[in-house]
Design an enzyme around this catalytic site. Sequence first.
Site, PDB file in Angstrom:
ATOM      1  CB  SER A 134      -3.757 -14.934   5.040  1.00  0.00           C
ATOM      2  OG  SER A 134      -5.053 -14.556   5.239  1.00  0.00           O
ATOM      3  CG  ASP A 135      -4.357  -8.229   4.235  1.00  0.00           C
ATOM      4  OD1 ASP A 135      -5.497  -8.184   5.109  1.00  0.00           O
ATOM      5  OD2 ASP A 135      -3.775  -7.099   3.798  1.00  0.00           O
TER       6      ASP A 135
END
Length: 713
Positions: free
Chosen positions: A256-257
């Site tokens: 994920s960011d």
Amino acid sequence: MDPIASLLGAMTLEEKIGQLNMVAAGATVTGPVLASGTDEDIRAGRIGSLLNLSEPADIAAMQAIAVNESRLGIPLLFGFDVLHGLRTIFPIPLAEAASFDRALWEKTARAAAAEAQAAGIHLVFAPMLDIARDPRWGRMAEGPGEDPFVGAEFAKAKVRGFQGGDGANRLAIAATAKHFCAYGAALAGRDYASADVSPEQLHDVYLPPFTAAVAAGCAAIMPAFNDLNGVPMTVHGALLRDWLRGTIGFEGVILSDYHAIAELLNHGVAGDLMEAAAKALTAGIDIDMMSDAYRTGLPRALAFGLIAVEDIDAAVRRVLALKERLGLFDPPEHRQTAVRPAASRPTALDRDQARAAGRASIVLLTNDGVLPLSKSLRRVALIGPLAEARADMLGPWALAGRAENSVTIREGLTEALPQTEIAFAPGTTIAGGDLAGFAEAQELGRRAEIIVLCVGEAAAMSGEAASRANPNLPGVQNVLAESLFGLGKPVVVVLSCGRPLMLGALADKASAVLATWFLGVEAGHAIADVLTGACNPSARLPVTWPREIGQVPIFFAERPSGRPANRQDRYTSQYLDLPVEPLFPFGHGKGYSRFTLQELRVKEPRFKRADELIIEIKVTNEGPMAGEETIFLFIRDVVASVARPSLELKDFARIRLAAGERGTVQMRLAGEAFTFTGVDLTRVFEPGEFWLYAGASADRRALLACKVHGLPG
């Protein structure tokens, strides 16, 4: 027995989830949340990866805790944003894209990877592959521009450079292709905002760079922050799980960011961290970066039956497999050693590469003959707030770069013209409204033979969270420029920026304009090389440059209208108050030589889908000095089942010719290049007529053309 399976079998649930937990450490800040208690969590096996450490001693200390003090001794994975260099800051990606030089793209990534590997970094959050057609979006600076073919070529070169070649074997360093996908289509150019994209556009424009990155062996993928057609990319199972893993066979890690899983609550698709974690994991996210959702939410999600332990095991297996590919489980005596000792300053070799990359990235937008500057000039007035802006030369996302290592424009020009007096005044600040410095700047201009005006954006005005509703020259820089134009002296404008800027009358009034972007540590030398003619500029725009913000989004590959623009007929696709044409088209760029193109030829112009076309273009350098020209190859599908763009880029090539020399550019175009995404979202090849176009830009008025014919079978 499979060592990963053996290790997985020995892990507790907490230790498994720990491998999926990436935590920020160190002084570098790239998001809104910072971690605490990191050392103890590493000892307990609750952390598998760290980001934002770049000092070798810090990385070694944390790794020692993981290997020597945790129960299973599983090494940490260290990630960092090495977008355009670690210590040696190269030109921003948009600038490098302007070189249209695949070898250069790969070379600078390899140099950046070597520095990162020497520091102990394993995973770089690069390349950024978002196609961007709206200069309001600040992250345009971080990617390859507006075209999917360029994006795909950029992706392949950067992945090869970062990972060291064959992605199937051991990795020098792991590349992360980001941000998957359509992040550059953010509503109104506003970072993090929604994107609404048709399925056909998604597959023809926004996915090809990621397809290319996966084909090149990219180790990791990072989804974008935004939602796509209402589904946040962090939980977009149809694209992450089904398309990315299923259709194109990506086997690497998806992370994920920063804080993105927790932000699913803001999106309104999860009620709490348990639900957010469960949805992200089942969609395909292996590593949770800095939201603490997996650590706190997955045990509860497992207990409530929202996920199965097999889902967790599959993600952990992928993370451990990446660590294995990086050699982290090797015995100490067999582990990959640093390419060279980690240095706090760029080496002479890296500086040479950065200078060459900088020269190759500068686009000469206009020139009435005033450039190159004569070495016999007695006095030059160097004006503007970017002339002595050491930190701003690095551009955005130069996280471990140091301003003291960069060369200013003033320093570069002074060194390049040792017999010339370089009189400097900033005139104003970058974004301020103070006019007090105008008088000094005007006085220097009056006394000089020529004025070099250095204006543009501050580095912080581009990049993440740096959208600009009006991306013009900030502050009173345009007013400063007008005051200098009134002196009647030649004015050369040097633009430092991370996007096309709305220039107003500046482009017409200046004697020359250069888009120098943000060029990194050797910016000053690279700019001086081009200004003085030590280097013949050859870069070309990787993005269409609009006249006014009302034209955006703007790009060359538009579909034709049923009522194309025609100033003689009001009821056509045009503006009442502005031409539809951009200020500068995609591919635009000048040099100090004149290249002419003749004789576009195609061997065997009748072809099938499985065939390959061989295309040749004659090029002549009619100018006074050696130089390089970039040739773009476009196609147009004359009649198709769905409307196709008027121009589609299918290849580009560069040729270097001496003054007066003539050469031939040859390109090979597979029949597959004539396919497109049909209404059923599969690639289709429709026999019939196609036009081939070749030229130095997407300006259709200057393109060579010939017709070819696709055959059934």
